[in-house]
Enzyme design. Structure first.
Site, PDB file in Angstrom:
ATOM      1  N   THR A 175       0.669  -1.217  -0.132  1.00  0.00           N
ATOM      2  CA  THR A 175      -0.053   0.019  -0.058  1.00  0.00           C
ATOM      3  C   THR A 175       0.794   1.273   0.147  1.00  0.00           C
ATOM      4  OG1 THR A 175      -0.157  -0.288   2.475  1.00  0.00           O
ATOM      5  CG2 THR A 175      -2.042  -1.065   1.125  1.00  0.00           C
ATOM      6  N   SER A 208       3.267   4.543   0.785  1.00  0.00           N
ATOM      7  CA  SER A 208       3.221   5.661   1.945  1.00  0.00           C
ATOM      8  C   SER A 208       2.469   6.833   1.156  1.00  0.00           C
ATOM      9  CB  SER A 208       4.675   5.965   2.334  1.00  0.00           C
ATOM     10  OG  SER A 208       5.312   6.301   0.948  1.00  0.00           O
ATOM     11  N   GLY A 231      14.176  19.266   3.352  1.00  0.00           N
ATOM     12  CA  GLY A 231      15.577  19.500   2.700  1.00  0.00           C
ATOM     13  C   GLY A 231      15.564  18.127   1.845  1.00  0.00           C
ATOM     14  N   ILE A 246      12.155  15.441  -2.634  1.00  0.00           N
ATOM     15  CA  ILE A 246      11.332  16.482  -3.093  1.00  0.00           C
ATOM     16  C   ILE A 246      11.114  17.914  -3.105  1.00  0.00           C
ATOM     17  CG2 ILE A 246       8.521  16.572  -2.554  1.00  0.00           C
ATOM     18  CD1 ILE A 246       8.473  13.852  -1.742  1.00  0.00           C
ATOM     19  N   ARG A 292      20.084  15.728   3.792  1.00  0.00           N
ATOM     20  CA  ARG A 292      20.686  15.155   4.650  1.00  0.00           C
ATOM     21  C   ARG A 292      20.707  13.628   4.298  1.00  0.00           C
ATOM     22  NH1 ARG A 292      18.759  12.683   9.406  1.00  0.00           N
ATOM     23  NH2 ARG A 292      16.443  13.238   8.838  1.00  0.00           N
ATOM     24  N   ASP A 348       6.909   0.562   0.355  1.00  0.00           N
ATOM     25  CA  ASP A 348       7.190   1.599   1.433  1.00  0.00           C
ATOM     26  C   ASP A 348       6.509   1.472   2.598  1.00  0.00           C
ATOM     27  OD1 ASP A 348       8.585   3.090  -0.549  1.00  0.00           O
ATOM     28  OD2 ASP A 348       7.574   4.947  -0.636  1.00  0.00           O
ATOM     29  N   ALA A 400      18.907   9.007  -7.211  1.00  0.00           N
ATOM     30  CA  ALA A 400      19.010   9.969  -7.883  1.00  0.00           C
ATOM     31  C   ALA A 400      18.236  10.930  -7.395  1.00  0.00           C
ATOM     32  CB  ALA A 400      19.013  10.103  -9.515  1.00  0.00           C
ATOM     33  N   HIS A 414      35.288   9.976 -25.267  1.00  0.00           N
ATOM     34  CA  HIS A 414      35.744  11.246 -25.547  1.00  0.00           C
ATOM     35  C   HIS A 414      35.006  11.889 -26.622  1.00  0.00           C
ATOM     36  CE1 HIS A 414      38.355  14.890 -24.576  1.00  0.00           C
ATOM     37  NE2 HIS A 414      38.717  14.874 -26.033  1.00  0.00           N
TER      38      HIS A 414
END
EC number: 1.8.1.7
Length: 530
Positions: free
Chosen positions: A176, A178, A212, A215, A241, A340, A378, A503
């Site tokens: 389900t 979060s 912070g 999102i 963090r 989640d 990411a 390169h």
């Protein structure tokens, strides 16, 4: 002939087989929640021969306790629509950069929020239908309604018209996800979460973002990239963090460089509705005016309405389902949980991995444990940040020997012509004793693609490729991308160094960092704690 003694595992299977012959269930598996993890588990279990049912709330872009949609958070109100908006916001900077590449662009370039929003909605509707077809093609029975567990082998589904129907299942899977939560400050009802932020009718010319994490910095980038004024408030000295401190500092500089107003070590204490918008009071007593206030302050496991405690399923203090083994089983043997809702690593690909392992274990005859090591991730701020393995601070904390840090900071080739002053940074963390690369991070254009892509190919890494069953080639000596797979295969710094780079590309920096930036002696403390 003596009777064969059963091992514990064989005994469990034998008991399960006997129970299956004695009890008839409506389904072999019933899944509550048709997000990424639930759909994957349902499809793969059905492909292994199980009779599967799944329930999900009716579709809506903004979730609540009574609306959701097949595809779940990631597809409908998370990763996918967010990335679409990131693409849209990126064009703002691209248009600025284009002028120095010879493109004569009229000064009055208009952006139409509603057009992009409609395109985004069209896409998530398309994906919602695709997910439904995937379930149908796998012969999974989909029920639209709210599911709750009423017994170890029984699920009750409250349908759209309010009627309730119960189904029995040999196994029940909780998937389900979060839901976003808001801090309880005066005026919190005036704020929105990421759900609403992806479906705003009007573009917010003045936005305040509290938080912070992923999102928060992503929406700050989105709205600023589209021309809005953005103030970002967060409690620590730097955003993000838990990520590498050096990378956090660069993300903060890049946000400021693109015009986001940062307010570190600052929270919000009150929101007040006015004729001119929302008045925002900070913890330092400053006042700001905003059209939209986004609370990006975390998510809670979506388990409150599942009736779990009544059935005896154990939850932690945050409401997450406790799993008691490495196969995602709860303390009730017939009930399992992935994604989640378990609050392990809250990423869509991790939920997919857990769901795959569940299907293999329960219905595929191949007990499979989820592997949480070296999970790449990411942050799609502009430019993005991507990481895999340990940060410098984590490496120092877990070290059993000296740590070597290699970094490369540079102005991307594209910026040398456009004139944009925005550095990229790449970083490798190496265990000196073993020469293994134990952490990698990058902040810069295409960071996510570089971190995830194919692999670090070289003659020396061919054995690693074979072990990973990625490619079967007689000769490989190209392509420096794919740091995540390289770390998963326990690549060494020597193997990175032996790889021939493409390169010119930013990716080649990962295989040309020869000089140690700093050596951290064993038992040294992290250089910062921001």
């Amino acid at each position: 002939m003596g009777r064969k003694m059963l091992t514990d595992g064989e005994l469990d299977k034998a008991v399960a087989a006997e129970e299956a012959t004695e009890t008839h269930y409506d389904f072999d598996l019933f899944v509550i929640g048709a997000g990424s993890g639930g759909v994957r588990a349902a499809r793969f279990s059905a492909n292994n021969g199980a009779k599967v049912g799944i329930c999900e709330l009716p579709f809506h872009p903004i979730s609540s306790e009574e609306i959701g949609g097949v595809g779940g958070t990631c597809v409908i109100r998370g990763c996918v629509p967010k990335k679409i908006l990131v693409y849209g916001a990126t064009y703002g900077g691209e248009l600025e950069d284009a002028r120095n590449y010879g493109w004569e662009i009229n000064e009055n370039v208009d952006f139409t929020w509603k057009k992009l929003l409609q395109k985004k909605t069209d896409e998530i509707l398309r994906l919602n239908n695709i997910y439904k077809r995937l379930l149908a093609n796998a012969a999974v029975k989909l029920y639209e309604g709210e599911g709750r567990i009423v017994g170890p082998n029984e699920v009750e589904v409250r349908q759209i018209d309010g009627t309730k129907i119960s189904y029995t299942a040999k196994h029940i899977l909780i998937a389900t996800g979060s839901r976003a939560q808001k801090p309880n400050i005066p005026g919190h009802e005036l704020a929105i979460t990421s759900d609403e932020a992806l479906s705003l009718e009007e573009f917010p010319k003045r936005a305040v973002v509290l938080g912070g994490g992923y999102i928060a910095v992503e929406f700050a980038s989105i709205w600023r990239g589209m021309g809005g004024t953005v103030d970002l408030f967060f409690r620590k000295e730097l955003p993000l963090r838990g990520f590498d401190d050096e990378m956090r500092a660069l993300v903060a500089r890049n946000l400021e460089g693109r015009g986001v107003n940062l307010h570190p070590q600052t929270s919000l204490t009150q929101l007040i509705k006015t004729d001119d918008g929302i008045k925002v009071i900070s913890s330092h007593g400053e006042e700001f005016m905003a059209d939209v206030v986004l609370f990006a302050t975390g998510r809670n496991p979506n388990t409150k309405r599942l009736n779990l405690e009544a059935v005896g399923v154990e939850l932690d203090q945050a409401g997450a389902v406790k799993v008691v083994d490495e196969y995602s089983r709860t303390n009730i043997p017939s009930i399992w949980a992935v994604g989640d809702a378990t609050n392990r690593i809250n990423l869509t690909p991790v939920a997919l991995m857990e769901a795959t392992c569940f299907a293999n274990t329960v219905f595929g005859g191949k007990p499979t444990k989820a592997d949480y090591s070296n999970v790449a991730c990411a942050v799609f701020c502009i430019p993005p940040l991507a990481v895999v393995g340990l940060s410098e601070e984590e490496a120092v904390e877990k070290a059993t020997g000296d740590i070597l840090v290699f970094t490369s900071g540079f102005n991307p080739m594209k910026n040398t012509i456009s004139g944009r002053q925005e550095k990229s940074l790449m970083k490798l963390i190496v265990d000196e004793q073993t020469d293994k690369v134990i952490g990698a991070s990058m902040c810069g254009p295409d960071a996510a693609e570089i971190m995830q892509a194919m692999c670090a190919f070289s003659p020396l890494s061919f054995e690693l490729l074979s072990r990973a069953r990625i490619l079967k080639l007689s000769r490989v000596d190209f392509d420096p991308a794919g740091i995540a797979i390289a770390l998963k295969c326990e690549a060494t710094k020597a193997q990175f160094d032996s790889t021939v780079g493409i390169h010119p590309s930013s990716a080649e920096e990962f295989v040309t960092m020869r000089t140690v930036t700093r050596r951290i002696a064993y038992k040294a403390k992290p250089k910062t704690s921001l």
